[in-house]
Design a protein around this motif. Structure first.
Motif, PDB file in Angstrom:
ATOM      1  N   ILE A 123      -2.124  -4.821 -18.023  1.00  0.00           N
ATOM      2  CA  ILE A 123      -2.325  -3.364 -18.024  1.00  0.00           C
ATOM      3  C   ILE A 123      -0.998  -2.616 -18.195  1.00  0.00           C
ATOM      4  CG2 ILE A 123      -2.276  -3.127 -15.487  1.00  0.00           C
ATOM      5  CD1 ILE A 123      -4.571  -1.166 -17.842  1.00  0.00           C
ATOM      6  N   ILE A 124       0.121  -3.282 -17.843  1.00  0.00           N
ATOM      7  CA  ILE A 124       1.419  -2.608 -17.987  1.00  0.00           C
ATOM      8  C   ILE A 124       1.762  -2.364 -19.458  1.00  0.00           C
ATOM      9  CG2 ILE A 124       2.368  -3.416 -15.783  1.00  0.00           C
ATOM     10  CD1 ILE A 124       3.959  -5.511 -17.422  1.00  0.00           C
TER      11      ILE A 124
ATOM     12  N   PRO B  84       0.798   1.696 -21.807  1.00  0.00           N
ATOM     13  CA  PRO B  84       1.582   2.807 -22.392  1.00  0.00           C
ATOM     14  C   PRO B  84       1.992   2.515 -23.840  1.00  0.00           C
ATOM     15  CG  PRO B  84       2.460   2.219 -20.247  1.00  0.00           C
ATOM     16  CD  PRO B  84       1.421   1.204 -20.560  1.00  0.00           C
TER      17      PRO B  84
ATOM     18  N   LEU C 188     -10.082  -1.107 -17.439  1.00  0.00           N
ATOM     19  CA  LEU C 188      -8.962  -0.499 -16.709  1.00  0.00           C
ATOM     20  C   LEU C 188      -8.280   0.547 -17.577  1.00  0.00           C
ATOM     21  CD1 LEU C 188      -7.205  -3.382 -14.741  1.00  0.00           C
ATOM     22  CD2 LEU C 188      -8.703  -1.605 -13.879  1.00  0.00           C
TER      23      LEU C 188
ATOM     24  N   THR D 201     -10.211   3.619 -17.486  1.00  0.00           N
ATOM     25  CA  THR D 201     -10.050   4.411 -16.249  1.00  0.00           C
ATOM     26  C   THR D 201      -8.727   5.156 -16.252  1.00  0.00           C
ATOM     27  OG1 THR D 201      -9.010   2.621 -14.997  1.00  0.00           O
ATOM     28  CG2 THR D 201     -11.400   2.793 -14.843  1.00  0.00           C
ATOM     29  N   LYS D 202      -7.729   4.614 -16.973  1.00  0.00           N
ATOM     30  CA  LYS D 202      -6.413   5.253 -16.966  1.00  0.00           C
ATOM     31  C   LYS D 202      -6.371   6.469 -17.891  1.00  0.00           C
ATOM     32  CE  LYS D 202      -1.998   5.478 -15.939  1.00  0.00           C
ATOM     33  NZ  LYS D 202      -1.632   5.990 -14.622  1.00  0.00           N
TER      34      LYS D 202
ATOM     35  N   TYR E 236       0.321   0.706 -11.185  1.00  0.00           N
ATOM     36  CA  TYR E 236       0.431   1.456 -12.433  1.00  0.00           C
ATOM     37  C   TYR E 236      -0.717   2.460 -12.559  1.00  0.00           C
ATOM     38  CZ  TYR E 236      -0.188   2.483 -17.368  1.00  0.00           C
ATOM     39  OH  TYR E 236      -0.404   3.134 -18.557  1.00  0.00           O
ATOM     40  N   LEU E 237      -1.924   1.999 -12.234  1.00  0.00           N
ATOM     41  CA  LEU E 237      -3.108   2.845 -12.446  1.00  0.00           C
ATOM     42  C   LEU E 237      -3.138   4.051 -11.514  1.00  0.00           C
ATOM     43  CD1 LEU E 237      -5.730   0.016 -12.950  1.00  0.00           C
ATOM     44  CD2 LEU E 237      -5.081   1.692 -14.663  1.00  0.00           C
ATOM     45  N   ILE E 238      -2.744   3.852 -10.251  1.00  0.00           N
ATOM     46  CA  ILE E 238      -2.834   4.986  -9.311  1.00  0.00           C
ATOM     47  C   ILE E 238      -1.484   5.680  -9.153  1.00  0.00           C
ATOM     48  CG2 ILE E 238      -4.728   3.854  -8.078  1.00  0.00           C
ATOM     49  CD1 ILE E 238      -2.857   3.417  -5.709  1.00  0.00           C
ATOM     50  N   ASN E 239      -0.493   5.229  -9.911  1.00  0.00           N
ATOM     51  CA  ASN E 239       0.837   5.849  -9.902  1.00  0.00           C
ATOM     52  C   ASN E 239       1.401   5.919  -8.481  1.00  0.00           C
ATOM     53  OD1 ASN E 239       3.111   7.024 -10.943  1.00  0.00           O
ATOM     54  ND2 ASN E 239       2.252   9.076 -11.081  1.00  0.00           N
TER      55      ASN E 239
ATOM     56  N   ILE F 133       6.820   1.983 -14.320  1.00  0.00           N
ATOM     57  CA  ILE F 133       6.404   2.058 -15.732  1.00  0.00           C
ATOM     58  C   ILE F 133       5.693   3.378 -15.992  1.00  0.00           C
ATOM     59  CG2 ILE F 133       4.914   0.981 -17.484  1.00  0.00           C
ATOM     60  CD1 ILE F 133       5.429  -1.688 -15.948  1.00  0.00           C
ATOM     61  N   ASN F 134       4.819   3.751 -15.082  1.00  0.00           N
ATOM     62  CA  ASN F 134       4.066   5.002 -15.231  1.00  0.00           C
ATOM     63  C   ASN F 134       4.997   6.207 -15.285  1.00  0.00           C
ATOM     64  OD1 ASN F 134       1.425   5.857 -15.554  1.00  0.00           O
ATOM     65  ND2 ASN F 134       1.349   6.644 -13.479  1.00  0.00           N
TER      66      ASN F 134
END
Lengths: 282, 257
Positions: free
Chosen positions: A138-139, A142, A226, A229-230, B205-208, B216-217
Motif C-alpha cells: 500500500i505504500i 502515492p 485499501l 478506501t484511501k 499510511y491509511l489513517i495518517n 510517506i503520507n
C-alpha cells in the motif's frame, strides 16, 4: 472393542456440529447483548436487526438509475431502470481486481518461468523477490496515483503489484518441481521455447500457477480495496470509508459482510477451478 | 569448461548480476528522465532521490518514527504470541473445540482482515491502539494454527516417555510438548510478526498516524517527490531487514534434520 471405536461417523460428527451451532448462537447473543447494553459507544455495535435491515436495503433497494441498451437477437432493449447503487460499486471493484490480477498474474507467470528455468537468474533475482514480496504494497499507492491518476487505473496498478509477487514466487517454485523426464521428452522432440512453455511447463505447473493466482487474487483484492478506501470516488472500499465518515455503522457492517463473502467465494471458486481440492484429497 | 562458464558458475556472479541490474536500471531511469522520455513530474531523478535520504532521515526524524513503528509491532507481537500460543494450546487440549473451529481459524487467516480498519477506527479511535489491534488481528490466526500444528506433530514416543515417568499434565506440557513444538511455534510467530508489520505500516499510511507509514503520507501531501521515493525505499529496506533477520533466527532455532 472400545466405545470410541464403535462410534459411527455420524455420532462423531454430531457433537462438532452442535458445538459449531452453539458457538454461532453464543456469538450472536453476546453481540445482541452488547448492542442492547450500550457498553460501547452508541451504535458502534448495532443490533443484528439493524445490520440485517441495512444489508437488505443495500442489496435490494433500487436507488440508482441506469440505462440498459442491449441487443438480444432481433430485439433491442433500451430502457431506464433503477438498481441498488452497491452493484455499480461492486462492478467497479470487481473490474479493478480482475484486471489487476490478470496483469500482475501474467507478469508474475512470465517472471516465474524465467526464474524457474534458469539457475543463474534464480540466484540473481529470486532473493530480491523473496524479501521484497512481503513488504506492505500500500505504500506504493502515492506513486500509483502519480503514474495512473486517481481513477481506477491506480487501483488496478495496486492490484497488479500486489498479485505479481505470490504468482512469480509460486511459478518459479513450481518450475523447479517439474519432473525432469517431461522436460527431457520435450527437448528430445526438439520443442522450441514456446512449445516447451505451452506443452510442458504450463500443464505440469497447473497447480502452482492456480495456487499462486489464488494467493495473488487475495492480496490484489486487499491492495485494490485499501487503495479505494484511501482515495477514490467509487468501489466497495469507497463505500466502506464513506460509511465510516457518516458513522453509519449498520451500513459499514453490511459492506464488510459483502466484502468477506466476495473474498471467500472468489477464493473457493479459484481453488475449485484449479482442482486444488483434488490435491488436498490426494 | 570455458572461462565465461567458470565466471557464470562462480558464487559471486549471481549476486553481482542482481546488484548490477539494479544499478543499470537506475542509470537507465536517470537517462530516460533527463532526455524527457519519462516525465520528471511523476518520477524524480534518482540523483535527486539519493540526497533526499539524509534529508528525510534528519529532518523528518526517521529514528523516532522507526522506533514508534517498532514499538507498535512489538506490542502487537506480544499480544499475538500470548493469545495465539494460548489459543493453540487450548485447541490442542480440547479436541472437540479444535474439530469445530480449526477450519474457521484457517478461513480467518486467509480473509482480508485489514479491510476492517475503519471499524477499528470507530471502536479504538485514530490512535496507536487501532494500529496495534490491527496488527494483532492480522497475526493471531497464523500463530494459533502453527502452535496447534507444532503440538500435534510431537512424536508419540516422546509423549509415551513422559507418561512412563509419570509426569503430571503440567510437566508433560512444559518438558515434552512445548519444547518439541517450539520450532514450529517460532515459524508461526515469524509469520505473525510479518503479518502484523505489514498491516501496521499499511494502516499507519491509511489513517495518517504513527511512524513510517505516516511519513510517506506526509511527504506525499507536501508533494515532496524525492522525499516520498526516499521514504518508500527506506520502509522497503527496513521491511527487508526485518524479514531477513527473523528468517535467520528461525533457521538458527530449527533443529538439525
Amino acid at each position: 472393542m472400545t466405545g470410541s471405536a464403535s462410534m459411527s461417523p455420524r455420532s462423531v460428527l454430531q457433537p462438532v456440529t452442535w458445538l459449531r451451532i452453539a458457538i454461532i448462537v453464543l456469538v450472536l447473543l453476546v453481540w445482541e447483548a452488547v448492542a442492547a447494553s450500550g457498553l460501547l459507544y452508541r451504535d458502534v455495535v448495532p443490533s443484528l436487526i439493524a445490520i440485517g435491515k441495512s444489508l437488505f436495503e443495500l442489496l435490494a433497494f433500487p436507488d440508482m438509475p441506469v440505462r440498459i441498451d442491449v441487443d438480444v437477437f432481433v430485439f433491442r432493449i433500451d430502457q431506464a431502470v433503477r438498481i441498488p447503487h452497491v452493484y455499480w460499486h461492486l462492478y467497479t471493484t470487481c473490474y479493478e481486481i480482475i484486471v489487476g490480477t490478470l496483469i500482475g498474474g501474467l507478469a508474475g507467470l512470465i517472471v516465474g518461468i524465467a526464474l524457474g528455468g534458469s539457475r543463474l537468474l534464480r540466484r540473481a533475482y529470486e532473493p530480491m523477490l523473496y524479501y521484497f514480496g512481503p513488504c506492505p504494497k500500500i505504500i506504493f499507492f502515492p506513486l500509483m496515483i502519480m503514474w495512473f491518476g486517481v481513477g481506477p487505473g491506480s487501483k488496478i496498478a495496486m492490484g497488479a503489484v500486489s498479485c505479481f509477487f505470490p504468482v512469480a514466487l509460486s511459478v518459479a517454485g513450481g518450475m523447479r518441481e517439474i519432473d525432469q523426464i517431461l522436460i527431457r521428452v520435450g527437448r528430445s522432440f526438439r520443442a522450441n521455447t514456446w512449445q516447451m512453455v505451452t506443452k510442458i511447463y504450463m500443464p505440469a505447473m497447473r497447480h502452482p500457477i492456480i495456487n499462486g493466482l489464488r494467493l495473488g487474487f487475495g492480496v490484489a483484492l486487499i491492495g485494490t480495496l485499501l487503495a479505494e478506501t484511501k482515495l477514490s470516488n467509487r468501489g466497495i472500499g469507497f463505500l466502506v470509508i464513506q460509511a465510516y465518515t457518516q458513522f453509519n455503522m449498520p451500513l459499514m457492517y453490511s459492506l464488510l459482510i459483502v466484502l468477506f463473502v466476495l473474498a471467500i467465494g472468489a477464493n473457493a471458486l479459484i481453488g475449485r477451478f484449479g482442482g486444488l481440492d483434488e490435491i488436498k484429497r490426494k | 569448461m570455458s572461462a565465461s562458464d567458470t565466471i557464470i558458475k562462480a558464487r559471486w556472479f549471481a549476486p553481482l548480476l542482481g546488484f548490477g541490474s539494479i544499478v543499470v536500471g537506475v542509470l537507465v531511469l536517470e537517462l530516460s528522465i533527463r532526455i524527457g522520455v519519462i516525465n520528471r513530474i511523476t518520477i524524480p531523478l534518482p540523483s535527486d532521490i539519493l540526497p533526499a535520504f539524509p534529508r528525510v532521515i534528519v529532518e523528518e526524524d526517521v529514528l523516532s518514527r522507526f522506533l514508534l513503528t517498532a514499538a507498535e509491532a512489538i506490542a502487537a507481537s506480544i499480544l499475538v504470541t500470548f493469545f495465539g500460543v494460548a489459543g493453540g494450546v487450548i485447541l490442542y487440549h480440547f479436541r472437540l473445540l479444535r474439530a469445530a473451529t480449526e477450519t474457521w481459524i484457517a478461513a480467518i487467516a486467509a480473509a482480508p482482515l485489514v479491510l476492517i480498519y475503519p471499524l477499528y477506527l470507530v471502536i479504538f479511535g485514530r490512535n496507536a491502539s487501532t494500529i496495534v489491534m490491527m496488527g494483532f488481528t492480522a497475526g493471531l490466526a497464523p500463530v494459533t494454527l502453527k502452535t496447534l500444528e507444532g503440538l500435534s506433530a510431537t512424536r508419540r514416543v516422546l509423549i509415551d516417555v513422559g507418561r512412563s515417568f509419570n509426569l503430571t499434565p503440567w510437566e508433560q506440557f512444559w518438558k515434552i510438548l512445548f519444547p518439541s513444538a517450539l520450532p514450529t511455534i517460532f515459524v508461526g510467530m515469524r509469520l505473525g510478526l510479518i503479518f502484523a508489520l505489514i498491516n501496521i505500516v499499511g494502516v499507519e499510511y491509511l489513517i495518517n498516524f504513527g511512524g513510517l507509514g505516516q511519513l510517506i503520507n506526509e511527504l506525499t501531501d507536501r508533494f515532496d517527490l524525492p522525499g516520498t521515493y526516499a521514504a518508500i525505499c527506506f520502509v522497503i529496506l527496513v521491511s527487508m531487514c526485518v524479514f531477513f533477520l527473523t528468517e535467520r533466527l528461525e533457521r538458527w532455532l530449527r533443529p538439525v534434520e
